[in-house]
Design a protein around this motif. Structure first.
Motif, short mmCIF file in Angstrom:
data_model
loop_
_atom_site.label_atom_id
_atom_site.label_comp_id
_atom_site.label_asym_id
_atom_site.label_seq_id
_atom_site.Cartn_x
_atom_site.Cartn_y
_atom_site.Cartn_z
N ALA A 257 8.97 28.65 36.70
CA ALA A 257 10.20 29.15 36.09
C ALA A 257 9.92 29.68 34.68
CB ALA A 257 11.26 28.06 36.06
N LYS A 258 9.06 28.99 33.94
CA LYS A 258 8.69 29.46 32.60
C LYS A 258 7.98 30.80 32.67
CE LYS A 258 8.19 25.31 29.79
NZ LYS A 258 7.25 24.46 29.05
N LYS B 15 11.59 38.37 30.02
CA LYS B 15 11.85 38.73 28.63
C LYS B 15 11.02 39.92 28.15
CE LYS B 15 12.66 35.62 25.53
NZ LYS B 15 12.58 34.48 24.61
N THR B 16 9.89 40.16 28.77
CA THR B 16 9.00 41.24 28.32
C THR B 16 9.38 42.60 28.90
OG1 THR B 16 7.42 40.81 30.09
CG2 THR B 16 7.05 39.69 27.97
N LYS B 17 10.26 42.66 29.86
CA LYS B 17 10.61 43.93 30.50
C LYS B 17 11.84 44.53 29.83
CE LYS B 17 8.29 42.98 34.71
NZ LYS B 17 8.23 43.09 36.11
N LYS C 59 16.67 44.79 30.07
CA LYS C 59 17.66 44.67 28.99
C LYS C 59 18.78 45.67 29.20
CE LYS C 59 19.00 43.82 24.61
NZ LYS C 59 20.40 43.55 24.66
N MET C 60 18.42 46.90 29.59
CA MET C 60 19.45 47.92 29.86
C MET C 60 20.28 47.53 31.07
SD MET C 60 17.56 51.53 28.91
CE MET C 60 16.86 51.66 30.51
N ASP C 61 19.63 46.97 32.11
CA ASP C 61 20.37 46.51 33.29
C ASP C 61 21.34 45.41 32.90
OD1 ASP C 61 19.24 48.24 35.06
OD2 ASP C 61 17.94 46.76 36.02
N LEU D 215 13.32 31.75 41.25
CA LEU D 215 13.64 30.48 40.59
C LEU D 215 14.67 30.66 39.48
CD1 LEU D 215 10.06 28.92 40.39
CD2 LEU D 215 11.90 28.34 41.97
N LEU D 216 14.51 31.72 38.69
CA LEU D 216 15.47 31.97 37.61
C LEU D 216 16.84 32.33 38.16
CD1 LEU D 216 13.43 33.97 34.94
CD2 LEU D 216 14.16 31.59 34.89
N VAL D 217 16.85 33.12 39.23
CA VAL D 217 18.12 33.52 39.84
C VAL D 217 18.86 32.30 40.37
CG1 VAL D 217 19.15 34.79 41.76
CG2 VAL D 217 17.39 35.87 40.36
#
Length: 105
Positions: A4-5, A12-14, A18-20, A39-41
């Motif tokens: 998950a990390k 965070k790097t993409k 951010k625009m999405d 996992l994040l979802v």
């Protein structure tokens, strides 16, 4: 936990994401990432869904209180609630056309 990390760091790097995030609702944003970040979802949806459910319950209760006032306390509000809470706008002109007017005697 490490997976998950890793997903979070990658997310965070993409900069395109951010625009999405800025252009979509939270549900749409996380749904679009279901395959890339499972996992994040899963964690995000677990956090988001209760808020949507509580909001819908509160909106329904508020509509009920508004519709069923002291002067209309015997009113059966089932159909009124369905119309008030629906996102579909009723086509009253079609409904009126289907009803037969009371003929004169």
């Amino acid at each position: 936990m490490n997976l998950a990390k890793d997903e979070l760091i990658d997310l965070k790097t993409k900069s395109l994401l951010k625009m999405d995030f800025d252009s979509k609702t939270l549900g749409e944003f996380w749904s679009s990432l279901r395959e890339a970040y499972p996992l994040l979802v899963k964690r995000a949806m677990a956090a988001i869904i209760p808020f949507a459910t509580v909001y819908l319950c509160e909106a329904g209760f508020s509509t009920l209180v508004t519709t069923k006032t002291k002067h209309r306390n015997r009113l059966n509000v089932e159909h009124d609630m369905r119309v008030a809470l629906s996102k579909t706008i009723p086509q009253f002109n079609l409904l009126i056309k289907e009803k037969q007017q009371q003929p004169s005697h």
